[in-house]
Design a protein around this motif. Structure first.
Motif, PDB file in Angstrom:
ATOM      1  N   ALA A 570       0.826  -1.203   0.000  1.00 16.97           N
ATOM      2  CA  ALA A 570       0.000   0.000   0.000  1.00 16.97           C
ATOM      3  C   ALA A 570       0.860   1.253   0.000  1.00 16.97           C
ATOM      4  O   ALA A 570       0.599   2.209  -0.743  1.00 16.97           O
ATOM      5  N   VAL A 571       1.903   1.261   0.814  1.00 21.71           N
ATOM      6  CA  VAL A 571       2.785   2.435   0.905  1.00 21.71           C
ATOM      7  C   VAL A 571       3.499   2.690  -0.415  1.00 21.71           C
ATOM      8  O   VAL A 571       3.698   3.835  -0.821  1.00 21.71           O
ATOM      9  N   THR A 572       3.871   1.621  -1.102  1.00 18.30           N
ATOM     10  CA  THR A 572       4.608   1.771  -2.360  1.00 18.30           C
ATOM     11  C   THR A 572       3.703   1.872  -3.574  1.00 18.30           C
ATOM     12  O   THR A 572       4.156   1.750  -4.707  1.00 18.30           O
ATOM     13  N   LEU A 604      -5.042   2.264   8.064  1.00 18.00           N
ATOM     14  CA  LEU A 604      -3.977   2.946   7.327  1.00 18.00           C
ATOM     15  C   LEU A 604      -3.910   2.430   5.892  1.00 18.00           C
ATOM     16  O   LEU A 604      -3.802   3.206   4.930  1.00 18.00           O
ATOM     17  N   ILE A 605      -3.993   1.112   5.728  1.00 23.28           N
ATOM     18  CA  ILE A 605      -3.983   0.524   4.390  1.00 23.28           C
ATOM     19  C   ILE A 605      -5.176   1.021   3.578  1.00 23.28           C
ATOM     20  O   ILE A 605      -5.052   1.339   2.385  1.00 23.28           O
ATOM     21  N   ALA A 606      -6.329   1.110   4.226  1.00 24.19           N
ATOM     22  CA  ALA A 606      -7.532   1.577   3.526  1.00 24.19           C
ATOM     23  C   ALA A 606      -7.320   2.966   2.942  1.00 24.19           C
ATOM     24  O   ALA A 606      -7.728   3.251   1.804  1.00 24.19           O
ATOM     25  N   GLN A 607      -6.684   3.852   3.691  1.00 25.21           N
ATOM     26  CA  GLN A 607      -6.472   5.213   3.191  1.00 25.21           C
ATOM     27  C   GLN A 607      -5.475   5.231   2.039  1.00 25.21           C
ATOM     28  O   GLN A 607      -5.643   5.965   1.068  1.00 25.21           O
ATOM     29  N   PHE A 608      -4.450   4.408   2.119  1.00 23.70           N
ATOM     30  CA  PHE A 608      -3.485   4.353   1.024  1.00 23.70           C
ATOM     31  C   PHE A 608      -4.143   3.862  -0.264  1.00 23.70           C
ATOM     32  O   PHE A 608      -3.894   4.408  -1.345  1.00 23.70           O
ATOM     33  N   VAL A 609      -4.968   2.822  -0.176  1.00 24.45           N
ATOM     34  CA  VAL A 609      -5.578   2.312  -1.411  1.00 24.45           C
ATOM     35  C   VAL A 609      -6.651   3.270  -1.909  1.00 24.45           C
ATOM     36  O   VAL A 609      -6.903   3.349  -3.124  1.00 24.45           O
ATOM     37  N   ALA A 610      -7.289   4.019  -0.997  1.00 25.46           N
ATOM     38  CA  ALA A 610      -8.249   5.036  -1.436  1.00 25.46           C
ATOM     39  C   ALA A 610      -7.551   6.123  -2.233  1.00 25.46           C
ATOM     40  O   ALA A 610      -8.082   6.634  -3.225  1.00 25.46           O
ATOM     41  N   LEU A 733      -5.346  17.240   0.901  1.00 27.78           N
ATOM     42  CA  LEU A 733      -5.598  16.184   1.868  1.00 27.78           C
ATOM     43  C   LEU A 733      -4.451  15.178   1.905  1.00 27.78           C
ATOM     44  O   LEU A 733      -4.055  14.701   2.966  1.00 27.78           O
ATOM     45  N   LEU A 734      -3.898  14.891   0.736  1.00 28.36           N
ATOM     46  CA  LEU A 734      -2.818  13.906   0.689  1.00 28.36           C
ATOM     47  C   LEU A 734      -1.560  14.412   1.370  1.00 28.36           C
ATOM     48  O   LEU A 734      -0.776  13.631   1.897  1.00 28.36           O
ATOM     49  N   ARG A 735      -1.375  15.728   1.372  1.00 27.43           N
ATOM     50  CA  ARG A 735      -0.197  16.254   2.061  1.00 27.43           C
ATOM     51  C   ARG A 735      -0.289  16.034   3.565  1.00 27.43           C
ATOM     52  O   ARG A 735       0.711  16.116   4.261  1.00 27.43           O
ATOM     53  N   THR A 736      -1.491  15.760   4.061  1.00 22.28           N
ATOM     54  CA  THR A 736      -1.634  15.444   5.486  1.00 22.28           C
ATOM     55  C   THR A 736      -1.487  13.960   5.753  1.00 22.28           C
ATOM     56  O   THR A 736      -1.566  13.531   6.903  1.00 22.28           O
ATOM     57  N   PHE A 737      -1.266  13.187   4.721  1.00 19.91           N
ATOM     58  CA  PHE A 737      -1.293  11.740   4.906  1.00 19.91           C
ATOM     59  C   PHE A 737      -0.130  11.012   4.272  1.00 19.91           C
ATOM     60  O   PHE A 737       0.520  10.187   4.918  1.00 19.91           O
ATOM     61  N   VAL A 738       0.168  11.277   3.001  1.00 27.83           N
ATOM     62  CA  VAL A 738       1.162  10.494   2.276  1.00 27.83           C
ATOM     63  C   VAL A 738       2.554  10.988   2.618  1.00 27.83           C
ATOM     64  O   VAL A 738       2.848  12.168   2.489  1.00 27.83           O
ATOM     65  N   PRO A 739       3.454  10.112   3.060  1.00 30.43           N
ATOM     66  CA  PRO A 739       4.811  10.530   3.396  1.00 30.43           C
ATOM     67  C   PRO A 739       5.614  10.906   2.166  1.00 30.43           C
ATOM     68  O   PRO A 739       5.371  10.403   1.077  1.00 30.43           O
ATOM     69  N   ARG A 740       6.551  11.799   2.331  1.00 30.82           N
ATOM     70  CA  ARG A 740       7.493  12.121   1.247  1.00 30.82           C
ATOM     71  C   ARG A 740       8.549  11.048   1.245  1.00 30.82           C
ATOM     72  O   ARG A 740       9.534  11.127   1.952  1.00 30.82           O
ATOM     73  N   SER A 741       8.323  10.042   0.469  1.00 28.35           N
ATOM     74  CA  SER A 741       9.054   8.806   0.618  1.00 28.35           C
ATOM     75  C   SER A 741       9.800   8.424  -0.640  1.00 28.35           C
ATOM     76  O   SER A 741       9.288   8.562  -1.732  1.00 28.35           O
ATOM     77  N   PRO A 742      11.053   7.911  -0.496  1.00 25.91           N
ATOM     78  CA  PRO A 742      11.769   7.440  -1.673  1.00 25.91           C
ATOM     79  C   PRO A 742      11.176   6.183  -2.275  1.00 25.91           C
ATOM     80  O   PRO A 742      11.487   5.830  -3.393  1.00 25.91           O
ATOM     81  N   SER A 743      10.314   5.469  -1.549  1.00 25.84           N
ATOM     82  CA  SER A 743       9.777   4.219  -2.087  1.00 25.84           C
ATOM     83  C   SER A 743       8.389   4.379  -2.671  1.00 25.84           C
ATOM     84  O   SER A 743       7.883   3.461  -3.285  1.00 25.84           O
ATOM     85  N   SER A 744       7.736   5.504  -2.434  1.00 22.03           N
ATOM     86  CA  SER A 744       6.387   5.690  -2.949  1.00 22.03           C
ATOM     87  C   SER A 744       6.426   6.323  -4.323  1.00 22.03           C
ATOM     88  O   SER A 744       7.079   7.335  -4.528  1.00 22.03           O
ATOM     89  N   PRO A 745       5.724   5.761  -5.297  1.00 24.95           N
ATOM     90  CA  PRO A 745       5.758   6.308  -6.646  1.00 24.95           C
ATOM     91  C   PRO A 745       5.329   7.760  -6.715  1.00 24.95           C
ATOM     92  O   PRO A 745       5.778   8.498  -7.574  1.00 24.95           O
ATOM     93  N   SER A 746       4.453   8.172  -5.794  1.00 21.22           N
ATOM     94  CA  SER A 746       3.963   9.538  -5.859  1.00 21.22           C
ATOM     95  C   SER A 746       4.827  10.513  -5.096  1.00 21.22           C
ATOM     96  O   SER A 746       4.637  11.708  -5.164  1.00 21.22           O
ATOM     97  N   THR A 747       5.763  10.002  -4.318  1.00 24.65           N
ATOM     98  CA  THR A 747       6.545  10.896  -3.473  1.00 24.65           C
ATOM     99  C   THR A 747       8.010  10.505  -3.476  1.00 24.65           C
ATOM    100  O   THR A 747       8.672  10.539  -2.468  1.00 24.65           O
ATOM    101  N   ASP A 748       8.512  10.138  -4.635  1.00 25.55           N
ATOM    102  CA  ASP A 748       9.848   9.554  -4.651  1.00 25.55           C
ATOM    103  C   ASP A 748      10.935  10.551  -5.004  1.00 25.55           C
ATOM    104  O   ASP A 748      12.057  10.171  -5.247  1.00 25.55           O
TER     105      ASP A 748
END
Length: 837
Positions: A570-572, A604-610, A733-748
């Motif tokens: 979900a995170v990735t 948490l998984i539910a929000q990621f897949v949403a 809304l996503l800026r309050t939830f999705v981490p700025r992450s090197p492994s996430s396609p949206s925040t890599d």
């Protein structure tokens, strides 16, 4: 020539044969020689080369018929599969024809699994055709794990969860033939709503799968089959105990060739490939298997407890439950010990009825055995028996019993059995020696966390870590790290997580099994996400432990592996895989559905897949958790409402989302939970539920957090419900939830650069300046859209408007005008380390 990783290229082999060069395909059973031979035949047919197929057949002794009486006509290519099984006359005809260059042949020869000479002189001569210059030899090696995973992708196993895929790779043991059959059965089961692993275990022996398994075992000798049966009957058997029952060299040979897995624990626990071990038992027959089991049981019981194996003890307990006689006379204490081990294992696997049966048999009408009473109470309370608390012993004083009682109390607390938990804690308190430190109580830390009392949870976890060691200290560190993350102490949380990494996953801590290690990784990942970060190493660790879990094969480990894999996927950004993994975890280990900590992970998984557009599935998860824990603790009720608000907003049900956010605000009000409160406030402002007072509270909360947390919340929220498109609201809304992450396609990518406003860029809106800054650092419109959670068309529109305002000649010129003469401000840096926790 040696071919590894995938089957030999049939087109290239056909070219050699068409040019008159004989080819010998050499490899162990199952690597794909027969499939390759068939494809070579088709390749030759396309070249109009006539062929004759011959297959070696195991003939009985004294058989006078020959598979091949003579060589084919000139110009015909001979294809010989299973040449090692040719009768002597046919093998001699083939060898003489190749040596005298009277025939062009493609010959498939099976090599022994173990480093031993070929079974016959003819087989050795066939394999030596290449080294003597009479043929081209191509060695086809078994698939390694990476290539086997690629094989599954090419097969098309989209319906399978990650745990199942890992299990297929492990059980196929490098065999293409087995992997193909496993994948076909598993995929069909998954598409029809059945557990793929159960379908593999239950496949009839007369199917193609059964035949493939049986053929794979044909390469093993009788002694190896007996060892496989031993390890299959006693899963998790310690290496030292296994060596008391079977020759050590046989165990080592099977382990070296992938039939047996040995973990890296202190005892070197052993697990056999389950499908191959089951078929080995069928080959040997019931009488031989019974003899093997009785021999192992007798050797342990004859030792009188000098050495003891829980896996063997479980078999002893099963025999007692059935009323079967034991192979040797056994004292009552040893009988009780075996029943206790079996009850513990059954409870840990969630098999409550079985655990109750073992414990009841062990008690035998007596009630003074504290350990067995604990297991009986654990089974009955967990199964929902309202009268089960009477089995909770009044006093728990022995050290081993206290350790187990603490584990049970924590499990009950997580599942909402509060009354039973209080009784068990009272028993622990009455059994504590006066001169000892208070018992480490993970349940008490969790209770404080569920009440959103994070400062108290942090302090209690810290105290527990100082007064405990080993197993309990690791869990105290994890809980303290999570509490510090909730309080915005990124430095303290990260130091504790690093400590756990060093102690558990690098040096190892005795007492943590695979399921517990996977749960520890899940907590670590959730903690990092709370801090707005993601660590790729954690995803690698989860994959490693997942592979370990499929080798051990117990339900609890498989369930925890599925849950951890679901969160990781979900995170990735792999929503389909996340949902498959979550469903597989739920069906394989039912107790996961009754754990409050697991419920928070599911939300948490539910929000990621949403976020990835799977609104319907996300809503189903939220509804299921909310329905089960409607009267649950404060933190879980808050998480359910917050997740519902996120899903509703992403579904453009803004009124419902606003009501949910308002309720979440009320739940987190005046609670020492700054990270939850920050998310609630940001979402409330964005959805128009809160105003300037919320902005003031956000600034006040941020002043008490670390610099990395302040950077995470660097965008001041603005109301976006009216007058803005859904993409902008979604991004906020996503800026309050999705981490700025090197492994996430949206925040890599790197942290967003903030462009210092100049006179020229002042004419642009904040969003236009932000996009221009990203153009300046070389990002494409598609990358920017993914980064900011906008559509590509929206980004293009912003670029067009900004160019028009500044008169920029091109997209590149826009980036240069906004950022070329200005300074792209670096993100704020992290201050020095905080005081040690």
């Amino acid at each position: 020539m040696k071919t590894t990783g995938r089957a030999a290229d049939p087109e290239r082999i056909a070219r050699y044969l068409a040019d008159g060069t004989p080819v010998v395909l050499v490899g162990p059973v199952g690597v794909g020689k027969t499939v390759t031979m068939g494809r070579v035949a088709h390749a030759l047919a396309r070249r109009d080369v006539p062929t004759q197929m011959v297959r070696g057949v195991e003939l009985g002794r004294g058989a006078e018929s020959a598979v091949m009486e003579d060589l084919p006509a000139a110009g015909t290519t001979l294809l010989v599969d299973d040449a090692h099984a040719l009768d002597e006359r046919s093998a001699a005809t083939l060898l003489h024809g190749v040596y005298r260059r009277r025939v062009t042949a493609c010959i498939a020869v099976e090599t022994p699994i173990f480093s031993r000479p070929a079974s016959s002189a003819f087989t050795r001569s066939l394999m030596e055709l290449g080294s003597r210059g009479f043929a081209l030899r191509i060695d086809i090696e078994p698939l390694d794990e990476a290539k086997a995973s690629v094989f599954l992708q090419e097969f098309g196993t989209e319906a399978l969860d990650d745990v199942t895929k890992d299990a297929l790779v492990w059980m196929a043991n490098g065999s293409r033939a087995l992997l193909y059959e496993f994948a076909e059965v598993a995929d069909d089961a998954a598409r029809h709503g059945r557990d793929p692993l159960a379908a593999l275990r239950q496949a009839p022996v007369w199917t193609r799968l059964g035949e493939a398994v049986h053929k794979n075992l044909s390469a093993l000798e009788l002694e190896h089959l007996s060892t496989m049966v031993t390890l299959g009957r006693f899963p998790g058997l310690a290496s030292a105990h296994a060596a008391r029952i079977r020759p050590f060299h046989e165990i080592e040979e099977l382990r070296a060739h992938g039939y047996v897995f040995q973990d890296d624990s202190d005892i070197g626990a052993l697990w056999a490939n389950p499908l191959l071990a089951a078929d080995a038992a069928r080959v040997l027959g019931d009488a031989r298997v019974r003899s093997i089991v009785d021999t192992a049981v007798a050797r342990m019981l004859d030792a009188g407890g000098q050495w003891w194996s829980p896996p063997i003890a479980t078999v002893v307990a099963e025999s007692m439950l059935r009323g079967d006689p034991l192979p040797v006379p056994t004292s009552e204490p040893l009988r009780r010990r075996a029943l206790l081990d079996a009850a513990r294992q059954a409870n840990d696997q969630g098999h409550r009825a079985t655990a109750e049966a073992f414990a009841t048999t062990g008690l035998g009408g007596e009630s003074d055995d504290v350990a067995l009473r604990l297991e009986l109470a654990y089974a009955q309370v967990s199964a929902g028996d309202p009268q089960a608390q009477r089995h909770v012993p009044p006093v728990v004083s022995a050290e081993e019993d206290r350790h187990r009682a603490q584990q049970i109390a924590t499990a009950w607390e997580m599942r909402g059995f509060f009354s039973a938990t209080r009784d068990l804690r009272a028993a622990l308190l009455r059994g504590r020696a006066e001169d000892t430190e208070p018992d480490p109580s993970a349940a008490r830390v969790d209770t404080l966390g569920f009440a959103l009392q994070w400062p108290l949870a942090r302090d209690y976890a810290q105290q527990t870590a100082r007064t405990s060691c080993g197993y309990w200290r690791v869990w105290a560190w994890l809980r303290e790290a999570y509490a510090r993350a909730q309080l915005g102490d990124a430095g303290g949380a990260n130091r504790l997580l690093t400590r756990v990494e060093e102690f558990v996953y690098e040096s190892g801590v005795a007492g943590l099994n695979t399921a517990e290690r996977l749960w520890g990784l899940t907590i670590s990942l959730v903690t990092h996400l709370m801090l707005g970060t993601d660590v790729p190493l954690l995803h690698e660790r989860i994959a490693d432990e997942r592979r370990r879990a499929v080798r051990e094969g117990d339900d609890r480990a498989l369930g925890c592996a599925g849950l951890a894999a679901a969160l990781s996927a979900a995170v990735t950004g792999q929503s389909d895989a996340a949902l498959r993994n979550l469903e597989a975890a739920r069906t394989r280990f039912r107790p996961l559905g009754k754990d409050m900590s697991v419920a928070s992970v599911k939300l948490l998984i539910a929000q990621f897949v949403a976020v990835r557009g799977r609104i319907t599935e996300a809503r189903r998860i939220v509804d299921r958790v909310s329905g089960l824990w409607a009267d649950g603790p404060l933190s879980l009720r808050h998480d359910s409402v917050a997740a519902r608000a996120m899903v509703d907003a992403l579904d453009e049900r803004y009124d419902d989302a606003a009501r949910a956010v308002a309720f979440a605000l009320r739940l987190s009000a005046e609670r020492p939970a700054p990270m939850l409160r920050l998310r609630d406030l940001h979402r409330a402002v964005t959805l128009g539920v809160a105003g300037s007072d919320a902005q003031d509270e956000i600034r006040r909360l941020l002043s008490g957090t670390s610099a990395s947390i302040r950077q995470m919340w660097d965008h001041e929220p603005i109301p976006l419900v009216t007058g803005h498109d859904h993409a902008e609201l979604r991004a906020a809304l996503l800026r309050t939830f999705v981490p700025r992450s090197p492994s996430s396609p949206s925040t890599d990518a790197a942290p967003l650069p903030s462009v210092v406003e100049t006179a020229e860029s002042a004419a642009l809106t904040r969003r236009e300046r932000e996009i221009a800054g990203l153009i300046a650092v070389g990002m494409s419109n598609r990358d920017i859209a993914s980064r900011l959670f906008l559509s590509v068309r929206t980004v293009e529109s912003h670029v067009y408007q900004a160019r028009a305002k500044l008169g920029a000649e091109s997209r590149r010129d826009l980036g240069r005008r906004v950022a070329g003469d200005a300074v792209i401000a670096a993100p704020p840096t992290e201050p020095g380390p905080a005081p040690a926790p």
